[in-house]
Enzyme design. Structure first.
Site, mmCIF file in Angstrom:
data_model
loop_
_atom_site.group_PDB
_atom_site.id
_atom_site.type_symbol
_atom_site.label_atom_id
_atom_site.label_comp_id
_atom_site.label_asym_id
_atom_site.label_seq_id
_atom_site.Cartn_x
_atom_site.Cartn_y
_atom_site.Cartn_z
ATOM 1 N N HIS A 134 0.851 -1.185 0.000
ATOM 2 C CA HIS A 134 0.000 0.000 0.000
ATOM 3 C C HIS A 134 0.885 1.233 0.000
ATOM 4 C CE1 HIS A 134 -3.196 2.778 1.095
ATOM 5 N NE2 HIS A 134 -4.007 1.855 0.665
ATOM 6 N N ASP A 153 -7.919 -5.691 0.367
ATOM 7 C CA ASP A 153 -8.393 -6.544 -0.728
ATOM 8 C C ASP A 153 -7.953 -7.993 -0.594
ATOM 9 O OD1 ASP A 153 -9.772 -4.574 -2.080
ATOM 10 O OD2 ASP A 153 -7.919 -3.771 -2.900
HETATM 11 N N1 CMC Z 1 3.992 -7.628 -4.773
HETATM 12 C C1 CMC Z 1 5.326 -7.614 -4.974
HETATM 13 N N2 CMC Z 1 6.093 -6.529 -4.838
HETATM 14 C C2 CMC Z 1 5.483 -5.384 -4.494
HETATM 15 C C3 CMC Z 1 4.089 -5.314 -4.261
HETATM 16 C C4 CMC Z 1 3.346 -6.503 -4.411
HETATM 17 N N3 CMC Z 1 2.022 -6.497 -4.219
HETATM 18 N N4 CMC Z 1 3.758 -4.058 -3.929
HETATM 19 C C5 CMC Z 1 4.888 -3.350 -3.943
HETATM 20 N N5 CMC Z 1 5.942 -4.156 -4.281
HETATM 21 C C6 CMC Z 1 7.363 -3.762 -4.347
HETATM 22 C C7 CMC Z 1 7.652 -2.980 -5.617
HETATM 23 O O1 CMC Z 1 8.086 -3.842 -6.660
HETATM 24 C C8 CMC Z 1 8.747 -2.057 -5.118
HETATM 25 O O2 CMC Z 1 9.949 -2.801 -5.039
HETATM 26 P P1 CMC Z 1 11.371 -2.060 -5.341
HETATM 27 O O3 CMC Z 1 11.517 -0.996 -4.305
HETATM 28 O O4 CMC Z 1 12.379 -3.155 -5.225
HETATM 29 O O5 CMC Z 1 11.274 -1.508 -6.743
HETATM 30 C C9 CMC Z 1 8.344 -1.713 -3.705
HETATM 31 O O6 CMC Z 1 7.574 -2.836 -3.271
HETATM 32 C C10 CMC Z 1 7.489 -0.447 -3.599
HETATM 33 O O7 CMC Z 1 6.384 -0.595 -4.474
HETATM 34 P P2 CMC Z 1 5.758 0.599 -5.317
HETATM 35 O O8 CMC Z 1 5.043 0.030 -6.492
HETATM 36 O O9 CMC Z 1 6.811 1.633 -5.579
HETATM 37 O O10 CMC Z 1 4.728 1.187 -4.272
HETATM 38 P P3 CMC Z 1 3.493 2.112 -4.576
HETATM 39 O O11 CMC Z 1 3.208 2.861 -3.327
HETATM 40 O O12 CMC Z 1 3.701 2.929 -5.816
HETATM 41 O O13 CMC Z 1 2.321 1.084 -4.899
HETATM 42 C C11 CMC Z 1 0.510 -0.421 -4.650
HETATM 43 C C12 CMC Z 1 1.359 0.690 -3.994
HETATM 44 C C13 CMC Z 1 -0.707 -0.688 -3.783
HETATM 45 C C14 CMC Z 1 0.033 0.044 -6.041
HETATM 46 C C15 CMC Z 1 1.393 -1.696 -4.780
HETATM 47 O O14 CMC Z 1 1.792 -2.133 -3.504
HETATM 48 C C16 CMC Z 1 0.664 -2.822 -5.532
HETATM 49 O O15 CMC Z 1 0.680 -2.848 -6.772
HETATM 50 N N6 CMC Z 1 0.005 -3.755 -4.788
HETATM 51 C C17 CMC Z 1 -0.779 -4.798 -5.420
HETATM 52 C C18 CMC Z 1 -2.113 -4.244 -5.825
HETATM 53 C C19 CMC Z 1 -3.032 -4.020 -4.632
HETATM 54 O O16 CMC Z 1 -3.196 -4.892 -3.790
HETATM 55 N N7 CMC Z 1 -3.680 -2.842 -4.612
HETATM 56 C C20 CMC Z 1 -4.686 -2.541 -3.588
HETATM 57 C C21 CMC Z 1 -4.301 -1.400 -2.720
HETATM 58 S S1 CMC Z 1 -5.381 -1.249 -1.305
HETATM 59 C C22 CMC Z 1 -6.958 -0.911 -1.932
HETATM 60 C C23 CMC Z 1 -7.029 0.364 -2.685
HETATM 61 O O17 CMC Z 1 -6.438 1.356 -2.287
HETATM 62 O O18 CMC Z 1 -7.736 0.399 -3.670
#
Ligand code: CMC
Length: 436
Positions: A313, A371
């Site tokens: 998140h 989720d």
């Molecule tokens: N699985 C594997 N690696 C992950 C995941 C994941 N679900 N989420 C983040 N990472 C890694 C990402 O690859 C990155 O690694 P590195 O620093 O080595 O490059 C690090 O963690 C930080 O991730 P980010 O993508 O820069 O973080 P963000 O804040 O931009 O993204 C997020 C947040 C929610 C989009 C992401 O965690 C994600 O895609 N999660 C899966 C989708 C999900 O469950 N979304 C629902 C969010 S809660 C409900 C809502 O708000 O709607």
């Protein structure tokens, strides 16, 4: 905006004059540096794609402490709201700022209940869609279409219009989501029944039919109500910011909320519950618990493009408090339905356990989000996977409209208009076509 609590000085290494900026303290949470005069004084913009360090507004509705894993609606912890209040009380809280007493709760519930029916013509509008359309595509259209059906509540400068639009949206979303579902499966639409609770009525509109009496199961009703409470608001997330930005042009509330629905659809946001359940089903189909290790290796491999859906998140760097509550609800619902041995639930517990102990997840502070378990609950209730995000939209509508109305009432609100760091070509002349 109140006077500055203190000041920040911005200095430059190229000898440009430094600049002082006011800093404001919120009631809780990080202070903010007011950069509004930055461009006027320095000719520079700030650069923050994805809003990693930007507060886009002031708000008194929802507060998240991502490090602690705390979520407050108007100051009340989500754990207390989820266990001591129902969704109608939560809606009242988000919209008007406080929990209703018994009389106000009755009045508010009655107000919502008497708006649950939709304009009869809306079913003909709905019939224009393909039956196999994704429910979120249908819902985006239906919510946007509300501005055509309820144009007597589209003037955002009129507080009465804003109020009635809010009630209409909260009251009619369950009806529209259920209609989108019934249309897809070719069953007759069920009119709302106003002696039922908000969640009970939704269950009946989804799973009832005109030939039989539908008896609401109180465990499922309470579970659904909890799903609604947990998804009701989440401060300035992508869809809420979309609603605010869209609404900032002065458009009507139905159009602004339709924009929020469209944004929510994406798999990084509300679409994650659907993506999460699809992921669990794929792992199950490929060998279940035996394949968990292999799947986790893919997740950790940056080149695979695979993410553990329902994990991570932007704000929570600790266990999402909603995920804990959802896990409880999941156990209750599965027990009620005799599905304690549900393989997907077992699979998700195994994935969670591995992830919480694995260095990759620990170092990046990736925890289950709301989720991760909500899909299993919804699937057990009988909600089809492609409707999960529609349920999220239904529940988030109150948050969107509360945030939109807060923005419109804010004397500092302006049309949202971000700027850019331009990296394209500087001015050049169009060559004749034979020289291109
Ligand atoms: N699985 C594997 N690696 C992950 C995941 C994941 N679900 N989420 C983040 N990472 C890694 C990402 O690859 C990155 O690694 P590195 O620093 O080595 O490059 C690090 O963690 C930080 O991730 P980010 O993508 O820069 O973080 P963000 O804040 O931009 O993204 C997020 C947040 C929610 C989009 C992401 O965690 C994600 O895609 N999660 C899966 C989708 C999900 O469950 N979304 C629902 C969010 S809660 C409900 C809502 O708000 O709607």
């Amino acid at each position: 905006m109140k006077l500055a609590d203190y000041k920040a000085t911005l200095s430059f290494s190229n000898n440009s004059p430094s600049m002082e900026m006011p800093v404001y303290q919120g009631s809780v949470g990080p202070d903010v540096i007011d950069i509004r005069k930055l461009y006027g004084q320095t000719g520079m913009f700030t650069y923050d794609p994805g809003f990693l360090s930007t507060a886009s507004c002031q708000s008194a509705i929802t507060y998240i402490d991502g490090d602690k894993g705390e979520l407050l609606y108007r100051g009340y912890p989500i754990e207390q709201l989820a266990t001591q209040c129902d969704f109608m009380e939560t809606c009242h809280l988000l919209l008007y700022g406080d929990l209703p007493n018994a009389q106000k709760k009755t009045e508010f519930t009655r107000l919502v209940t008497t708006h649950t029916m939709v304009h009869e013509q809306m079913q003909f509008f709905l019939r224009g869609f393909r039956r196999d359309a994704h429910p979120m595509a249908v819902l985006t259209g239906l919510v946007g279409g509300m501005s055509a059906f309820y144009h007597d509540s589209t003037d955002i400068t009129n507080p009465q219009h804003r109020e009635i639009a809010a009630i209409r949206l909260i009251a009619k979303l369950p009806t529209l989501v259920a209609m989108a579902y019934k249309y897809g499966i070719g069953q007759p639409f069920m009119y709302p029944q106003n002696n039922l609770s908000y969640a009970g009525n939704f269950l009946r509109m989804m799973f009832g039919n005109p030939c039989e009496e539908y008896v609401v199961n109180p465990v499922l009703e309470r579970a659904l109500d909890r799903i609604f409470i947990l998804h009701a608001d989440h401060e300035q997330n992508a869809s809420t910011s979309t609603v605010r930005l869209c609404g900032s042009s002065g458009t009507n509330p139905f159009a602004a909320i339709a924009a929020g629905v469209a944004c929510l659809w994406g798999p990084a946001h509300g679409g994650a519950n659907e993506a999460c359940l699809n992921m669990l089903e794929e792992i199950q189909a490929s060998g279940g618990l035996n394949k968990v290790g292999e799947f986790m290796n893919q997740v950790k491999d940056k080149n695979s493009g695979v993410r553990l859906m329902g994990f991570g998140h932007r704000v929570y760097k600790n266990y999402d408090p909603r995920a804990k509550l959802m896990q409880e609800t999941c156990k209750e619902v599965l027990a009620e339905l005799g599905l304690e041995n549900d393989p997907l639930f077992k699979l998700s517990m195994a994935l969670e356990k591995i992830a919480l102990e694995d260095d990759y997840f620990v170092q990046r502070k990736l925890y289950p989000n709301v989720d991760f378990y909500s899909g299993i609950v919804q699937r057990a209730i009988g909600i089809p996977v492609n409707l999960f995000t529609g349920i999220f939209a239904l529940a988030r509508t109150v948050g969107w409209i509360a945030q939109l109305n807060e923005m419109i009432g804010d004397p500092e609100y302006k049309i949202g208009r971000p700027r850019q760091l331009f990296t394209g070509s500087a001015r050049r002349d169009v060559p004749p076509i034979n020289q291109r």
